[in-house]
Design a protein around this motif. Sequence first.
Motif, PDB file in Angstrom:
ATOM      1  N   GLN D 272      39.527  91.019 -30.582  1.00  0.00           N
ATOM      2  CA  GLN D 272      40.285  92.273 -30.669  1.00  0.00           C
ATOM      3  C   GLN D 272      41.694  92.065 -30.092  1.00  0.00           C
ATOM      4  OE1 GLN D 272      41.117  94.619 -32.272  1.00  0.00           O
ATOM      5  NE2 GLN D 272      39.757  96.347 -31.845  1.00  0.00           N
ATOM      6  N   VAL D 273      42.616  92.823 -30.655  1.00  0.00           N
ATOM      7  CA  VAL D 273      43.983  92.846 -30.140  1.00  0.00           C
ATOM      8  C   VAL D 273      44.257  94.255 -29.609  1.00  0.00           C
ATOM      9  CG1 VAL D 273      46.424  92.555 -30.693  1.00  0.00           C
ATOM     10  CG2 VAL D 273      44.709  91.177 -31.887  1.00  0.00           C
ATOM     11  N   PHE D 274      44.790  94.331 -28.410  1.00  0.00           N
ATOM     12  CA  PHE D 274      45.175  95.613 -27.813  1.00  0.00           C
ATOM     13  C   PHE D 274      46.692  95.600 -27.627  1.00  0.00           C
ATOM     14  CE2 PHE D 274      40.868  94.706 -26.378  1.00  0.00           C
ATOM     15  CZ  PHE D 274      40.196  95.903 -26.575  1.00  0.00           C
ATOM     16  N   ALA D 275      47.391  96.481 -28.308  1.00  0.00           N
ATOM     17  CA  ALA D 275      48.856  96.466 -28.210  1.00  0.00           C
ATOM     18  C   ALA D 275      49.403  97.867 -28.009  1.00  0.00           C
ATOM     19  CB  ALA D 275      49.455  95.863 -29.480  1.00  0.00           C
ATOM     20  N   LYS D 276      50.478  97.962 -27.285  1.00  0.00           N
ATOM     21  CA  LYS D 276      51.210  99.215 -27.122  1.00  0.00           C
ATOM     22  C   LYS D 276      52.527  99.122 -27.889  1.00  0.00           C
ATOM     23  CE  LYS D 276      50.602 102.359 -25.262  1.00  0.00           C
ATOM     24  NZ  LYS D 276      49.902 103.670 -25.407  1.00  0.00           N
ATOM     25  N   ALA D 277      52.976 100.263 -28.378  1.00  0.00           N
ATOM     26  CA  ALA D 277      54.180 100.283 -29.200  1.00  0.00           C
ATOM     27  C   ALA D 277      54.976 101.526 -28.883  1.00  0.00           C
ATOM     28  CB  ALA D 277      53.790 100.297 -30.681  1.00  0.00           C
ATOM     29  N   GLU D 278      56.288 101.436 -28.975  1.00  0.00           N
ATOM     30  CA  GLU D 278      57.080 102.649 -28.802  1.00  0.00           C
ATOM     31  C   GLU D 278      58.418 102.533 -29.523  1.00  0.00           C
ATOM     32  OE1 GLU D 278      57.854 103.486 -24.693  1.00  0.00           O
ATOM     33  OE2 GLU D 278      59.443 102.026 -24.518  1.00  0.00           O
ATOM     34  N   ALA D 279      58.997 103.694 -29.766  1.00  0.00           N
ATOM     35  CA  ALA D 279      60.350 103.766 -30.299  1.00  0.00           C
ATOM     36  C   ALA D 279      61.292 103.394 -29.160  1.00  0.00           C
ATOM     37  CB  ALA D 279      60.641 105.179 -30.773  1.00  0.00           C
ATOM     38  N   ASP D 280      62.113 102.395 -29.369  1.00  0.00           N
ATOM     39  CA  ASP D 280      63.027 101.986 -28.300  1.00  0.00           C
ATOM     40  C   ASP D 280      63.850 103.189 -27.855  1.00  0.00           C
ATOM     41  OD1 ASP D 280      65.328 100.824 -26.886  1.00  0.00           O
ATOM     42  OD2 ASP D 280      64.417  98.943 -27.521  1.00  0.00           O
ATOM     43  N   PRO D 281      63.784 103.523 -26.555  1.00  0.00           N
ATOM     44  CA  PRO D 281      64.500 104.721 -26.092  1.00  0.00           C
ATOM     45  C   PRO D 281      66.019 104.636 -26.245  1.00  0.00           C
ATOM     46  CG  PRO D 281      63.463 103.557 -24.240  1.00  0.00           C
ATOM     47  CD  PRO D 281      62.973 102.910 -25.489  1.00  0.00           C
ATOM     48  N   HIS D 299      56.683 112.067 -35.372  1.00  0.00           N
ATOM     49  CA  HIS D 299      56.992 111.699 -33.998  1.00  0.00           C
ATOM     50  C   HIS D 299      57.120 110.177 -33.855  1.00  0.00           C
ATOM     51  CE1 HIS D 299      57.196 115.338 -31.721  1.00  0.00           C
ATOM     52  NE2 HIS D 299      56.077 115.802 -32.217  1.00  0.00           N
ATOM     53  N   GLY D 300      57.906 109.787 -32.866  1.00  0.00           N
ATOM     54  CA  GLY D 300      58.169 108.371 -32.624  1.00  0.00           C
ATOM     55  C   GLY D 300      56.927 107.539 -32.397  1.00  0.00           C
ATOM     56  N   THR D 301      55.924 108.106 -31.739  1.00  0.00           N
ATOM     57  CA  THR D 301      54.701 107.332 -31.508  1.00  0.00           C
ATOM     58  C   THR D 301      54.026 106.944 -32.819  1.00  0.00           C
ATOM     59  OG1 THR D 301      53.701 109.504 -31.046  1.00  0.00           O
ATOM     60  CG2 THR D 301      54.145 108.087 -29.158  1.00  0.00           C
ATOM     61  N   GLY D 325      50.367 104.198 -29.426  1.00  0.00           N
ATOM     62  CA  GLY D 325      51.788 104.553 -29.382  1.00  0.00           C
ATOM     63  C   GLY D 325      52.203 105.198 -28.072  1.00  0.00           C
ATOM     64  N   GLY D 326      53.435 104.911 -27.646  1.00  0.00           N
ATOM     65  CA  GLY D 326      53.934 105.497 -26.398  1.00  0.00           C
ATOM     66  C   GLY D 326      53.723 104.520 -25.273  1.00  0.00           C
ATOM     67  N   ALA D 327      54.718 103.655 -25.029  1.00  0.00           N
ATOM     68  CA  ALA D 327      54.512 102.533 -24.110  1.00  0.00           C
ATOM     69  C   ALA D 327      55.319 102.695 -22.832  1.00  0.00           C
ATOM     70  CB  ALA D 327      54.863 101.231 -24.830  1.00  0.00           C
ATOM     71  N   GLU D 328      55.493 103.926 -22.380  1.00  0.00           N
ATOM     72  CA  GLU D 328      56.263 104.186 -21.165  1.00  0.00           C
ATOM     73  C   GLU D 328      55.621 103.474 -19.980  1.00  0.00           C
ATOM     74  OE1 GLU D 328      54.582 106.346 -22.940  1.00  0.00           O
ATOM     75  OE2 GLU D 328      56.076 107.422 -24.129  1.00  0.00           O
ATOM     76  N   GLY D 329      56.316 102.515 -19.404  1.00  0.00           N
ATOM     77  CA  GLY D 329      55.781 101.794 -18.250  1.00  0.00           C
ATOM     78  C   GLY D 329      54.727 100.758 -18.612  1.00  0.00           C
TER      79      GLY D 329
END
Lengths: 345, 345, 345, 345
Positions: D272-281, D299-301, D325-329
């Motif tokens: 399995q792959v676990f990844a976080k993604a976000e719209a570059d702020p 929405h960006g997420t 989606g949503g990789a804040e921190g």
Amino acid sequence: MSAVNILKFGISSPGDTSPLAELKRAGYDPSQILAVIGKTEGNGCVNDFSRTLAAVAWEPLIPKDAITIFSGGTEGVLSPHVTFVVREAGGANTGLVAAVTRTRAFKPHEIGTRTQAAGVADEVGRVLDRPGFGDAKLVLVKCPLLTSAKIDAIKVQGRVPLTTDTYESMALSRYACAVGIEAALTYIKDKDDRHSDSVLDSLDNKDSPIWSDYASCSSGAELEDCHILVLGTSPVPGKIRAISSTMRDAIDATPILTALETIRQEGGEVLQVFAKAEADPSGAIRGRRHTMSTDSDIHGTRHARAAVGGLIAGLTGDTQIYVSGGAEGQGPPGGGSLCVVYRVP
Amino acid sequence: MSAVNILKFGISSPGDTSPLAELKRAGYDPSQILAVIGKTEGNGCVNDFSRTLAAVAWEPLIPKDAITIFSGGTEGVLSPHVTFVVREAGGANTGLVAAVTRTRAFKPHEIGTRTQAAGVADEVGRVLDRPGFGDAKLVLVKCPLLTSAKIDAIKVQGRVPLTTDTYESMALSRYACAVGIEAALTYIKDKDDRHSDSVLDSLDNKDSPIWSDYASCSSGAELEDCHILVLGTSPVPGKIRAISSTMRDAIDATPILTALETIRQEGGEVLQVFAKAEADPSGAIRGRRHTMSTDSDIHGTRHARAAVGGLIAGLTGDTQIYVSGGAEGQGPPGGGSLCVVYRVP
Amino acid sequence: MSAVNILKFGISSPGDTSPLAELKRAGYDPSQILAVIGKTEGNGCVNDFSRTLAAVAWEPLIPKDAITIFSGGTEGVLSPHVTFVVREAGGANTGLVAAVTRTRAFKPHEIGTRTQAAGVADEVGRVLDRPGFGDAKLVLVKCPLLTSAKIDAIKVQGRVPLTTDTYESMALSRYACAVGIEAALTYIKDKDDRHSDSVLDSLDNKDSPIWSDYASCSSGAELEDCHILVLGTSPVPGKIRAISSTMRDAIDATPILTALETIRQEGGEVLQVFAKAEADPSGAIRGRRHTMSTDSDIHGTRHARAAVGGLIAGLTGDTQIYVSGGAEGQGPPGGGSLCVVYRVP
Amino acid sequence: MSAVNILKFGISSPGDTSPLAELKRAGYDPSQILAVIGKTEGNGCVNDFSRTLAAVAWEPLIPKDAITIFSGGTEGVLSPHVTFVVREAGGANTGLVAAVTRTRAFKPHEIGTRTQAAGVADEVGRVLDRPGFGDAKLVLVKCPLLTSAKIDAIKVQGRVPLTTDTYESMALSRYACAVGIEAALTYIKDKDDRHSDSVLDSLDNKDSPIWSDYASCSSGAELEDCHILVLGTSPVPGKIRAISSTMRDAIDATPILTALETIRQEGGEVLQVFAKAEADPSGAIRGRRHTMSTDSDIHGTRHARAAVGGLIAGLTGDTQIYVSGGAEGQGPPGGGSLCVVYRVP
């Protein structure tokens, strides 16, 4: 056939079943429930899992032969809620009668076809034929749709799906139910099978669409059969009454104002409004262009619910109303069926 | 300050300028145009390029000191159209007067601040101070918003943006304009700078929101200054009149019904309705939950326009009305300003 | 037929024409422009006015016989930009040749039909037949769609529209163009009209869909004819080269990796990637369900652009790429055509 | 602390629990389940009831102390599925260890605050402190959000909500968890409370954002506490391994390619792959503008999941991956944490 009452309560989320406690406080036992009709806050379209969540939450709590009808989409001012149709204890006459039934599960390739329409017609006809029904006031149906998986299953069988567009399948399923309802009402009128058959035939004749002012159909991925509720007047009038009417387009305030005036004159109070709404298929309302069918961000059913919900809520002062989108065969093109249930003192 | 008439025409797309020909057929020359106010069919939010397309199409066709105000979003039954505010030839009194003006362009970090509010207040105050204005009936403003690029520009300067949410910046900009309008109206009343300053101060005081029932503000990415139209009555009444009122919530039909009744009694006909709409920030309308602020697929402004548009269109029978979303400071929370312009025989 | 170069520049909004200045700084005159191909940030669907805004802004700035092709939708990481196809001064061979052309305007009822396909086939065939074309590498087409107004116009004529779904009309128009392109390429191969006619016939045969790996078609409301760009190699190789390939599904990284490896080996740098993407009509990718066709909030074309854009941008390190959604007939079902243009030292 | 295995299976809808039967066929008993981690097909935002439906369906079927983590949003090519983390029977070492825990339920006004961060830090610290944990590889958290009702509840208490934007509350909650995770990892390193406290302090310091490359947090309306899964290596290596890394932006293919190359060299296969993604702020990726934060329809997420999902699915050939989606921190701004779990022969 049962004398029934109508009660409604707000919900805090699609899975909120706290109205059951409120129903009990109002003096009813869950065993008296005939139907739970809800407006939940999903998109009301194909991937609306708020309906499924509500069905999963409610079905274990109601009698086995009771039905759920969850219609997604509380756009604009509409407020999520459930409406109970409950048997009056001791069979006391209320003036309003109801019966619920289900068709068999439809196979994917049957959805939207004459087979589905005929199945609905049979069930509705059977109900209306029972003694104790005065006039039918509303036939509310929840019906299945086509998912990608179902469309693929149809193709695998070597059949051509009626549509490969999952959203459009919702409309086809609603229309089949509406035609079935009209066929049943036609049959009840003169008991002539040829007449009701000819209504069913019209399903495949796109040039002469027909509609029933008593039909209100909503499709969803959460079921494979059709759930049917028939509301009517009892032969002996009572304190709960219903006015069936038709909005001729999405801004037709007249039938609502007329019904409210009648109710005011009778000193009554509205128990619930059931309305259907749709984007006028001509692309215009009273000759002026609307954009509900060219907005690729929001489907037309969502637009229509928001607009008609705004109008009816404004006129009744109540946002817990049942406004459902997609009125194919459930009122004239661009309009929709309307039923106001009310109680007099 | 000019005596004006109001005319409106449907458009087939945001870039459709054919109403100019219709205006000419109605006897007006483009040089008489003070303002072109339009409803275009975008999402009415940040990336609504229908507004920009309309502005690009219209601006070369109107006088240099005329303004455009394009408000995106024709959800539900709303019909895309433009409303012309035109100077009456020969200065004949119509009863309705108008003036248009513009603020300077605001820098990104000024958007939503007291600077923007004060800029709007100055311009509106200057207009209202002119002789020839009876009562202000409506102040319509088009104002800028923050894009990602502008937010980044603010950060690059070492400043902290008021918000990093582009959609929220629209609300902040509208609120600053509304506060500016209220400050100007306060100043006009008693010419006491301390009073109008205290209104401006309230911008930074979240605990005591204020509002103006005469404000209607709409934000967009298509401009950097504020376009301002002030509509009022002339000191001598004429055949064009205006009723300013307030919807106290999104289902408040009373002010519309009252206005329509007044117009009926005067034998008049509605020329245009200008209304603001918003999702009640409390999350409920008359105590019943709405879902406009928790729907992550459709922004609250779109929901609100659809619902209030449905109500007003249903009551007036007209879908070519100006209903704009996001009523921060433009009516009480959850409600919105309302202005009905009509002509009597 | 002209030897051409390819240059691309970012845009700050759909109406931003500042790349023209950048083109000049790169030594080209606007008179050398054959085509402006852009990705703009609308929804890429029916009501995407970002395309129209771009067309309105660019068309006055380019030669009368040059064309614009604006494809809406920069979902995910995709970055709005324009790509210029410019004639090399003095006719110097670059290795890459191009020609642009337009069909006649199509009437609403012709959109999506054999008439449209044949019109495209004629134009593409005419171009490919010219001396100076080596191999066709990409045929890029911008084509019209059906709005509500056009669908109504068809009905008023007593005709049955191919579809009443405006979004679906985009797919039908793209497919007609793709079939036309394949017919033209078939004709060029053996100059046998029967073969190319049989390709055109396949338009009406849903059971045997055909596709061209060289076709890339995008529909929009901003035009009524088809804008066509044909890119090919010159008979004598030069420093600008192109690799045409096909993604067999939306996660098929192989053709991109292979092309990038070839370019690396030749010491080249990518000038632009042109890719088509679609939601696999079977509802699954490599046997695993996707939800692009059952998501009633986001259309499948938007999903597909985001995903394939993410893949290609990740592999090339470049987000200013042309990824267009809806690949009916432009690659195998669920896949899409791919063309990488690059320059070697 | 348990030695665990990882298995995943597709689901036909959010409420589909048939993978339980597949798990049994693979030799595991439901009592061995530590966690059910799912990707469901809602919008992944505030009103995503697909997550709730999944939680309602699964929670009765798993041990009382097991947890569910459902992340909504399978945009683009992503395929709905569940991943089981199961205890290996007999405690056989697999090389991978895991523990699950829950915080207390957070009150509305605590969401997004240091209180939430500290609560997560405590729980994660407690787990990591247990003997048997080698290196932490991934801390997966499901956390609550603010609905309109919760925001109103905060106001009623006379408090000022951190935000009145329900969608933004999701980001604040994720960031609080990520800061808590980083604080716990900091504490584990040197057991110095001052250091971990200073990490927690950074929550309120917007100028110096911090992040953990091991954090993956997802918010939802379906819970009020935080569900926490910690994955790590066992002190003695086994056949199941994990590579933790970071995508530095949304098109950073390098860490994925590097991990896949390592796995290839070890002859392994990805579990399995676990990844976080976000719209570059910043509004740009590698200096080129993206439109994820100015798209008021999506929405960006959602954009970010689609793009990063497309990239990882293309590189692994697998669409049943966990992209959230949503990789804040949870990685550097615009990037995201990445963890690849694999098995060697």
